[in-house]
Design a protein around this motif. Structure first.
Motif, mmCIF file in Angstrom:
data_model
loop_
_atom_site.group_PDB
_atom_site.id
_atom_site.type_symbol
_atom_site.label_atom_id
_atom_site.label_comp_id
_atom_site.label_asym_id
_atom_site.label_seq_id
_atom_site.Cartn_x
_atom_site.Cartn_y
_atom_site.Cartn_z
ATOM 1 N N SER A 363 40.834 54.844 39.046
ATOM 2 C CA SER A 363 41.307 53.587 38.479
ATOM 3 C C SER A 363 40.221 53.022 37.568
ATOM 4 C CB SER A 363 41.643 52.579 39.590
ATOM 5 O OG SER A 363 42.634 53.112 40.455
ATOM 6 N N ALA A 364 40.548 51.948 36.896
ATOM 7 C CA ALA A 364 39.588 51.320 35.984
ATOM 8 C C ALA A 364 39.695 49.806 36.113
ATOM 9 C CB ALA A 364 39.845 51.742 34.538
ATOM 10 N N VAL A 365 38.560 49.168 35.997
ATOM 11 C CA VAL A 365 38.469 47.703 35.982
ATOM 12 C C VAL A 365 37.869 47.302 34.642
ATOM 13 C CG1 VAL A 365 37.398 45.679 37.020
ATOM 14 C CG2 VAL A 365 38.261 47.508 38.474
ATOM 15 N N GLU A 413 38.728 34.067 29.955
ATOM 16 C CA GLU A 413 38.308 35.304 30.595
ATOM 17 C C GLU A 413 39.481 35.915 31.377
ATOM 18 O OE1 GLU A 413 34.989 34.459 33.028
ATOM 19 O OE2 GLU A 413 33.760 33.654 31.399
ATOM 20 N N PHE A 414 39.705 37.207 31.148
ATOM 21 C CA PHE A 414 40.772 37.946 31.841
ATOM 22 C C PHE A 414 40.153 39.174 32.507
ATOM 23 C CE2 PHE A 414 42.809 35.632 28.433
ATOM 24 C CZ PHE A 414 43.979 35.165 28.992
ATOM 25 N N ALA A 415 40.884 39.694 33.507
ATOM 26 C CA ALA A 415 40.467 40.912 34.199
ATOM 27 C C ALA A 415 41.654 41.864 34.277
ATOM 28 C CB ALA A 415 39.946 40.592 35.601
ATOM 29 N N LEU A 416 41.369 43.151 34.131
ATOM 30 C CA LEU A 416 42.399 44.187 34.179
ATOM 31 C C LEU A 416 42.099 45.156 35.322
ATOM 32 C CD1 LEU A 416 42.582 45.118 30.381
ATOM 33 C CD2 LEU A 416 44.119 43.614 31.632
ATOM 34 N N SER A 456 36.956 41.053 23.119
ATOM 35 C CA SER A 456 35.994 42.094 23.499
ATOM 36 C C SER A 456 36.286 42.520 24.936
ATOM 37 C CB SER A 456 34.562 41.579 23.376
ATOM 38 O OG SER A 456 34.291 41.164 22.045
ATOM 39 N N ILE A 457 36.128 43.820 25.206
ATOM 40 C CA ILE A 457 36.472 44.377 26.522
ATOM 41 C C ILE A 457 35.308 45.216 27.017
ATOM 42 C CG2 ILE A 457 38.101 45.781 27.837
ATOM 43 C CD1 ILE A 457 40.179 45.253 25.720
ATOM 44 N N GLY A 458 34.986 45.028 28.301
ATOM 45 C CA GLY A 458 34.024 45.886 28.982
ATOM 46 C C GLY A 458 34.704 46.529 30.167
ATOM 47 N N ALA A 459 34.671 47.856 30.254
ATOM 48 C CA ALA A 459 35.433 48.584 31.291
ATOM 49 C C ALA A 459 34.514 49.503 32.074
ATOM 50 C CB ALA A 459 36.565 49.391 30.640
ATOM 51 N N THR A 460 34.945 49.795 33.290
ATOM 52 C CA THR A 460 34.249 50.759 34.133
ATOM 53 C C THR A 460 35.285 51.495 34.972
ATOM 54 O OG1 THR A 460 32.515 51.051 35.786
ATOM 55 C CG2 THR A 460 33.891 49.097 35.993
ATOM 56 N N VAL A 461 34.977 52.723 35.342
ATOM 57 C CA VAL A 461 35.923 53.580 36.055
ATOM 58 C C VAL A 461 35.596 53.576 37.539
ATOM 59 C CG1 VAL A 461 36.804 55.923 36.292
ATOM 60 C CG2 VAL A 461 36.273 55.022 34.025
ATOM 61 N N VAL A 462 36.629 53.546 38.375
ATOM 62 C CA VAL A 462 36.487 53.582 39.826
ATOM 63 C C VAL A 462 37.077 54.914 40.311
ATOM 64 C CG1 VAL A 462 37.099 52.428 41.985
ATOM 65 C CG2 VAL A 462 36.781 51.081 39.897
ATOM 66 N N ASP A 471 29.315 45.430 42.611
ATOM 67 C CA ASP A 471 28.646 46.295 41.637
ATOM 68 C C ASP A 471 29.583 46.687 40.502
ATOM 69 O OD1 ASP A 471 26.341 46.155 43.065
ATOM 70 O OD2 ASP A 471 26.634 48.058 44.128
ATOM 71 N N ILE A 472 30.833 47.001 40.855
ATOM 72 C CA ILE A 472 31.786 47.420 39.822
ATOM 73 C C ILE A 472 32.042 46.291 38.835
ATOM 74 C CG2 ILE A 472 34.177 48.141 39.457
ATOM 75 C CD1 ILE A 472 34.014 49.592 42.148
ATOM 76 N N MET A 473 32.216 45.067 39.344
ATOM 77 C CA MET A 473 32.437 43.927 38.454
ATOM 78 C C MET A 473 31.203 43.664 37.595
ATOM 79 S SD MET A 473 35.525 43.005 38.943
ATOM 80 C CE MET A 473 35.559 41.428 38.111
#
Length: 789
Positions: A363-365, A413-416, A456-462, A471-473
């Motif tokens: 998944s991705a956040v 601010e939004f979160a996906l 602007s978007i910053g993403a990370t993979v879970v 940590d992921i956030m």
């Protein structure tokens, strides 16, 4: 053994009885509370009326005293002024010659006419110590004065008028001239009393008009008596000033039911003169009058409600459960957009982590932030900001898949949360689609305004980034920071090197702080915050200059723009894009901007007359309350004429805080400093900025110039800007000129100045040789399309 189980009907009946008792107690309590509210309202209204009435009486009394004191003060100043400037010409020595009598009467008439015409008194008389008229007067005036004379005699015998200030003064001057000057400088004794005159409330003022200085023969003392009736125009003025409705004067306290009477007492003996009657403004009675019908209706409604509540007791329990579910819904969703809020997002994120812990699902956040949202709020208002948030949420939601979660964390601010991203192209495609959607214009306020914000978007993979939610956030936040620092309007996927990049930025900030501490003495806080022990040499700051050329024959250099460079001892020559973000984040932008301004002004002093130097100014500098004084200090120190300094600012600077920045720019322009608007047309362009802030120059952004010859829109936009500037009397500078075709085309359109690599690239001061020699501009011409200044 028998166990008695109560039937459902008995249970319901007991519940009904218990509920009825509770409702009865509530009804009694409610009626008692309403009674207390009514009594409290009546008491509060009565107290408020009494306080308001007392306040009005105090204001009337104070205003009357103020008018009495004002009359005494004015005639005192009048008597003194008349003695020193006018009266000596007609002053007698006490002789009884007919000529002196005529002169005295003429002077008295002049004084009387001056007092009535210049100061608006109803009557004015000049008399002697025995209240005999010393002025020319017609028969009606003499007859009227005879009625007033007995009332004036006690005033003339007042002890405050007995002694001359010249007789009681202990001052000594070395000459008779000094005595006369000292006497003239002292104010005459004057008094004013409130009395009844001709049956009307009147302010009567008395002042001596022929006092002499010490040592001079004292002539027959003469006095000016002024009369001002306060029941006519003066009462109307008092009524307007103090808000007295229907104010009138009465000899007796004959106030009506809705009126009050204020007694006026004589100043000398305290005897009643009359009454001022008016309709008082009683806020308490007005509030009670409006509140009582509502309270009566409320009591009736409450009685009806209690009877209905008894019937609907059972149904209320079901409605209560529904409202509980609705409250839970509100607690987990954003009110403005209807999206999940931070709490619900956290719950779904935790569920996602639990499900993916023992599976191969990826998944991705992602964290999303709207660019320049604050500027939209400040420019168009919070209603437009809320509308923008809702529209942005709808566009993002349209891009996502049905199982994806979009949450609003707060503000812009939004979160996906993107579940099951097996395909490596899913995350990039979604992020790129969102950035593209947010980059499109947003029509706001029913089409009256258009905003271009971007995101602007910053993403990370879970679970690639880790299995801890915090940590992921944090990883997603680091990636978002990188996206914003990279120019906004883009997305970044977290990588471990980004943490190192943040550490590198911290190191760069510390190094820049040390360089500024070494270079800038005007900002001691930079020196104090920089390390003092083990300080290393991290290079020095330099100012490069890119020339600006006058459009036309020969294209002579008309000025230059100052551009900062950092010659780092280990990293080489750094452009502003490398360290300006670190300066802004570390609070060093003020010190850096001040240093560039001072260096540029010092260099421009040696340039030919008629040339200018342009210096960029950040929004943080404009918000400094003493920024204008700092600029003036630099100009005075360097000796540069203010009209040769041009401060460049962006439209975002004007949007952030109009009131503060307007006063700063107004102060700068009042001393001749020129103001230019950089990158015009690329931000929140507002034509009112050009007029309100009195802009001297518009700089056309290089993005429009680069479209010349490639897109027709570029020429149309530039032509419109040039036409607008010409009509407003504003100069225009086209940036990014890199070809001869662009130069000629911009000149034909009417641009006043040109700047770009076609003429020169940014160079140190020692290489800036084109001023004073237009032909040398050809030697400096370097075409470098796409190069960064």
């Amino acid at each position: 053994m028998h166990i008695v189980v109560p039937s459902s009907s008995n249970t319901f009946q007991q519940s009904w009885i218990a509920s009825g008792r509770i409702l009865f107690l509530i009804a009694v309590s409610g009626l008692g509370a309403i009674g207390l509210v009514v009594l409290s309202a009546l008491w509060a209204g009565t107290e408020s009326d009494a306080a308001a009435l007392d306040r009005q009486r105090q204001l009337v009394n104070g205003r009357l005293r103020e008018q009495v004191d004002q009359v005494a003060h004015v005639i005192g100043q009048f008597g003194n002024g008349y003695l020193t400037r006018v009266y000596p010409a007609a002053q007698t020595t006490g002789s009884s010659s007919s000529l002196d009598a005529v002169l005295t009467a003429a002077a008295g008439s002049a004084i009387s006419q001056t007092a009535m015409s210049a100061f608006g008194y109803d009557q004015a008389f000049v008399v002697d110590e025995k209240a005999q008229l010393l002025m020319l007067a017609d028969a009606p005036t003499e007859k009227r004065y005879r009625w007033m004379k007995p009332l004036f005699l006690p005033l003339l015998q007042d002890a405050r008028l007995k002694a001359s200030p010249a007789m009681v003064s202990n001052e000594r001057t070395p000459s008779s001239i000094g005595n006369r000057l000292a006497s003239a400088a002292r104010p005459h004794r004057a008094l004013a009393n409130l009395m009844r005159l001709e049956g009307r409330p009147t302010i009567v003022g008395v002042v001596a008009v022929n006092e002499t200085s010490q040592g001079q023969p004292q002539p027959m003392r003469q006095f000016l008596i002024v009369v001002r009736f306060i029941d006519g125009a003066a009462l109307d003025e008092l009524s307007r000033q103090q808000g007295l409705n229907g104010a009138r004067f009465a000899r007796t306290a004959d106030a009506d039911e809705n009126e009050v009477a204020f007694q006026i007492d004589a100043t000398a003996n305290g005897e009643p003169i009359g009454f001022i009657v008016w309709r008082p403004d009683l806020p308490g009675s007005r509030v009670i009058g409006r509140l009582m019908p509502a309270l009566s209706i409320a009591a009736l409604v409450i009685a009806i409600l209690f009877s209905v509540l008894l019937v609907r007791l059972r149904s209320s329990l079901g409605e209560l459960k529904k409202s509980e579910l609705h409250a839970r819904q509100l607690a987990l969703h954003d009110v403005l957009t209807g999206l999940p809020n931070r709490a619900l997002f956290a719950m779904r994120f935790e569920d996602c982590l639990v499900e993916t812990r023992n599976s191969a699902e990826r998944s991705a956040v992602a964290l999303l932030d709207l660019d320049r949202f604050k500027a939209v709020n400040d420019t168009f208002g919070h209603a437009a900001g809320d509308e923008l948030i809702r529209m942005a949420a709808e566009r993002i939601r349209a891009v996502l898949r049905p199982d994806d979660t979009l949450a609003r964390l707060g503000g812009d601010e939004f979160a996906l949360l993107l579940r099951n991203i097996k395909d490596d192209q899913i995350l990039p495609s979604i992020c790129e689609a969102i950035v593209a959607e947010l980059g499109r214009p947003f029509p706001l306020l029913r089409g009256e305004a258009v905003a271009r914000v971007g995101g602007s978007i910053g993403a990370t993979v879970v679970p690639d980034a880790g299995r801890n939610a915090d940590d992921i956030m944090r990883y997603a936040d680091v990636a978002l920071y990188e996206a914003k620092m990279g120019g906004r309007g883009q997305w970044r996927l977290y990588s471990p090197s980004m943490d190192g990049g943040r550490n590198a930025r911290d190191i760069l900030k510390n190094e820049l702080r040390e360089v500024l501490a070494k270079s800038t003495a005007a900002f001691p806080e930079v020196s104090r915050s920089a390390p003092t022990a083990g300080r290393s040499d991290f290079g020095s700051l330099e100012v490069y200059y890119q020339t600006v050329h006058r459009a036309g024959q020969g294209y002579p250099a008309s000025g230059a723009e100052a551009l900062v460079r950092w010659r780092h001892s280990q990293r080489g020559l750094l452009t502003p894009a490398s360290f300006i973000p670190a300066a802004e984040e570390g609070g060093l932008i003020d010190a850096l901007g001040f240093w560039v301004l001072r260096e540029a002004c010092r260099a421009a002093c040696k340039w030919p007359e008629g040339t200018f130097v342009a210096v960029n100014v950040s929004p943080a500098q404009l918000r400094r309350p003493n920024f204008a004084e700092e600029v003036f200090a630099v100009l005075q120190e360097s000796g540069l004429a203010p009209f040769r300094l041009e401060l460049e600012l962006t439209e975002s600077s004007l949007i952030e805080d109009n009131s503060e920045i307007y006063s700063v720019l107004k102060s700068l322009r009042s001393r001749g400093v020129q103001i230019s608007l950089d990158d015009f047309g690329t931000g929140f362009s507002c034509l009112s900025h050009l007029v309100r802030f009195d802009i001297d120059r518009i700089k056309i952004d290089r993005s429009f110039v680069s479209q010349l010859g490639a897109k027709a829109n570029g020429a149309a936009i530039i032509g419109a800007i040039v036409t607008l500037s010409r009509n407003l009397g504003i100069s225009t500078t086209a940036e990014g000129v890199e070809t001869e075709y662009q130069r000629d085309f911009l000149t034909a359109l009417g641009c006043t100045d040109l700047q770009g690599y076609f003429f020169s690239k940014p160079a140190p001061l020692r290489e800036l040789e084109c001023f004073g020699n237009p032909e040398s501009a050809v030697a400096l011409r370097t075409i470098a399309p796409g190069a960064i200044a």
